[in-house]
Design a protein around this motif. Structure first.
Motif, PDB file in Angstrom:
ATOM      1  N   LYS A   2       0.844  -1.189   0.000  1.00 54.12           N
ATOM      2  CA  LYS A   2       0.000   0.000   0.000  1.00 54.12           C
ATOM      3  C   LYS A   2       0.885   1.247   0.000  1.00 54.12           C
ATOM      4  O   LYS A   2       1.695   1.435   0.905  1.00 54.12           O
ATOM      5  CB  LYS A   2      -0.910   0.020   1.228  1.00 54.12           C
ATOM      6  CG  LYS A   2      -1.993  -1.046   1.220  1.00 54.12           C
ATOM      7  CD  LYS A   2      -2.909  -0.887   2.422  1.00 54.12           C
ATOM      8  CE  LYS A   2      -4.041  -1.894   2.385  1.00 54.12           C
ATOM      9  NZ  LYS A   2      -4.952  -1.722   3.543  1.00 54.12           N
ATOM     10  N   THR A  57      -1.671  -1.071  -4.047  1.00 52.41           N
ATOM     11  CA  THR A  57      -2.725  -0.077  -3.810  1.00 52.41           C
ATOM     12  C   THR A  57      -2.106   1.310  -3.651  1.00 52.41           C
ATOM     13  O   THR A  57      -1.127   1.470  -2.922  1.00 52.41           O
ATOM     14  CB  THR A  57      -3.520  -0.408  -2.532  1.00 52.41           C
ATOM     15  OG1 THR A  57      -4.138  -1.689  -2.674  1.00 52.41           O
ATOM     16  CG2 THR A  57      -4.613   0.634  -2.280  1.00 52.41           C
ATOM     17  N   GLN A  93     -12.465   2.114  -2.495  1.00 54.05           N
ATOM     18  CA  GLN A  93     -11.505   1.436  -3.353  1.00 54.05           C
ATOM     19  C   GLN A  93     -12.048   1.227  -4.761  1.00 54.05           C
ATOM     20  O   GLN A  93     -13.222   0.941  -4.948  1.00 54.05           O
ATOM     21  CB  GLN A  93     -11.120   0.071  -2.774  1.00 54.05           C
ATOM     22  CG  GLN A  93     -10.145   0.126  -1.617  1.00 54.05           C
ATOM     23  CD  GLN A  93      -9.538  -1.226  -1.339  1.00 54.05           C
ATOM     24  OE1 GLN A  93      -9.930  -2.236  -1.912  1.00 54.05           O
ATOM     25  NE2 GLN A  93      -8.557  -1.262  -0.455  1.00 54.05           N
ATOM     26  N   ASN A  95     -10.945  -1.321  -7.389  1.00 56.49           N
ATOM     27  CA  ASN A  95     -10.104  -2.478  -7.690  1.00 56.49           C
ATOM     28  C   ASN A  95     -10.332  -2.894  -9.133  1.00 56.49           C
ATOM     29  O   ASN A  95     -11.376  -3.448  -9.473  1.00 56.49           O
ATOM     30  CB  ASN A  95     -10.451  -3.628  -6.747  1.00 56.49           C
ATOM     31  CG  ASN A  95      -9.511  -4.809  -6.909  1.00 56.49           C
ATOM     32  OD1 ASN A  95      -8.789  -4.905  -7.906  1.00 56.49           O
ATOM     33  ND2 ASN A  95      -9.511  -5.717  -5.954  1.00 56.49           N
TER      34      ASN A  95
END
Length: 206
Positions: A2, A57, A93, A95
């Motif tokens: 991250k 991320t 998020q 994704n």
């Protein structure tokens, strides 16, 4: 991993609030800079983009900390989609490996492609007008033959997604500053030959 990214526009603004939130959201490493959104040279963001891999991320607390404009945002999201990177805005998020994420990616990619085509049309129209007025662009100047060869090699390696340090070693270039100068030279040269637009930071063909 991250990765957090924080930015403030002036030296008088404080990064502490963003850093606090990013740490709370579990960032393994945070990239930060004090620079105006109008400045195309965002060194820390470029460093982040060099090291991200599929499944990583990128976390920002607000979308305007990441992108300077809608066009900038579209191109960044398109790149994240292609590289299967997760974008997290505070706790939300995106994704791009999930069905929903791929839907967003498709939409973002379609808009990005549309933007590229518009840019290409405007570029062609501009070049046509320049020729009609007797202004014909030439090759960029400023590098000797050896440097030009290194510039070409450096750009080819960058397209293959080698890291900056690997490019420096493989192409035989001494500093990052020189590398970016070579890359901009080569991008400008290819933009003329291939009739393509250049990214705002001057390091990529669109």
């Amino acid at each position: 991993m991250k990765f957090g990214y924080a930015r403030v526009s002036t030296k008088d603004q404080n990064l502490d609030a963003q850093m606090k939130v990013l740490n709370k959201l579990g960032c393994d490493k945070i990239f930060f800079e004090k620079i105006s959104g109008k400045n195309i040279e965002r060194t820390e963001l470029n460093k982040l983009l060099e090291i991200i891999r599929a499944g990583d991320t990128i976390i920002v607390i607000k979308i305007d900390r990441l992108a300077r404009s809608l066009k900038d945002l579209i191109f960044l999201l398109d790149e994240f989609s292609a590289r299967e990177v997760i974008l997290q805005i505070d706790t939300m998020q995106f994704n791009f490996t999930t069905p929903e994420g791929r839907l967003f990616a498709t939409l973002f990619g379609s808009v990005a492609q549309y933007e590229r085509e518009l840019i290409n049309e405007r570029t062609i129209a501009g070049m046509k007008a320049a020729r009609e007025n007797g202004r014909i662009g030439g090759k960029p100047k400023g590098l000797n033959d050896e440097a030009k060869k290194k510039a070409t090699k450096a750009y080819d390696l960058r397209v293959k997604e080698l890291s900056i340090n690997d490019i420096l070693i493989t192409a035989g270039i001494k500093s990052k500053r020189t590398l970016y100068s070579y890359l901009r030279y080569e991008v400008k040269r290819r933009s003329i030959l291939e009739n393509k637009e250049i990214s705002e930071d001057g390091l990529w063909l669109l």
